[in-house]
Design a protein around this motif. Sequence first.
Motif: not given
Length: 390
Positions: A227, A276, A279-280, A283-284, A298, A302
Amino acid sequence: MNFDIKTLLVAVALATTLSAVARILLWRTHPGMPGLGHWAGASVLGTVALLLIAMRNIVPEWLALSLAQLLIAIGFIFTWDGFRRFVGRAPLSRPILTVLIVFAIGLIVASNVFQSLTLRASSNALWIALLSAMVARELLSAARPGEIAMRVSGWLYATSAVLFLVRGIAVATSDTIVDPWNPDGLAALPLFWWLSFTMGATLGMVLMASERLQKELDHQASRDPLTGALNRRALSMFAEKELARSRRNGQPLSVLMMDLDHFKAINDHLGHRGGDEILCRFVSASHRVLRTEDVFCRFGGEEFLALLPGIASEQALVVAERIRNAYRSEMENISVLSLPFDATVSIGISQFRPEEEIDDVIRRADTALYQAKANGRNRCELMEFCGAEQ
């Protein structure tokens, strides 16, 4: 003061050769680092140029000097292009490269047509001054705090630009023709500077590459590879600093503990690659809400954690709601995922107390997170709401 120009020229040739070997080894050791191949190529051209100058008694002098001047000019163009690539800027375009090379050839042809040693020496010095100034501009404008080698190298090229500019103007405005093989100081000083400059520039390149590698290693050691968020190792370092600052200044510090809801079901439905991506995207979405001074990491799987310096728990609740809404909006825009349920996040919030350590405040935020899960998920819970803060 008189100097043995031939001996000095041999020393310069030896230094240039050793620099070429060092730059080639640097390039071969780190072939993926942009710009290093151009630096190596430029040093090889410089070595060949000095060999041609040394062979002026074997090869016709006008040809040896013309080829040497052309190779030095192209070498500086390569160097400039290499530095642009190294600092992350676009390489020189083909039209610009063509114009630069044609202009350099034009200067050489003019000096031969007019058979003017003064024109050759002044144009060569001014050309080197111009390209040195361009390299200095690239380095000094791109250098960030802590990148000492890049900054020092930039000033080295800036100094070289000034010295060659002065030399070019002095030669062009002088009534006396400067013989480059004259053993007086006027001929020797440029060779002394070239000797020092070659070694200094090569050392700067090695140190810049070392700084870049160390920065990449630090980034890899402190970042989650998937991430790009900070990892728990980096969190520990930042947390100690923020706790010490909070105790010293008496300012509040809040913690957000975040957990993506139904994540196992997301992985089962979309596969790990789809998980995945989720998750990214979280974060964004979080980064769009958080400030630059906030610490976001992180925490594991999760689970994510954010430190909010200077933010009290009530304000932290507002931030948490913004993150929750930003993530929900992010997921609503991804219709291709076709999840049979909403992708949401639950968040627990707690505020640091002066008598606590970081593990204590994280533990209370985690308790608030479990309360959010128990209350139906997709919500934010402040620790006071649980009664544990009273």
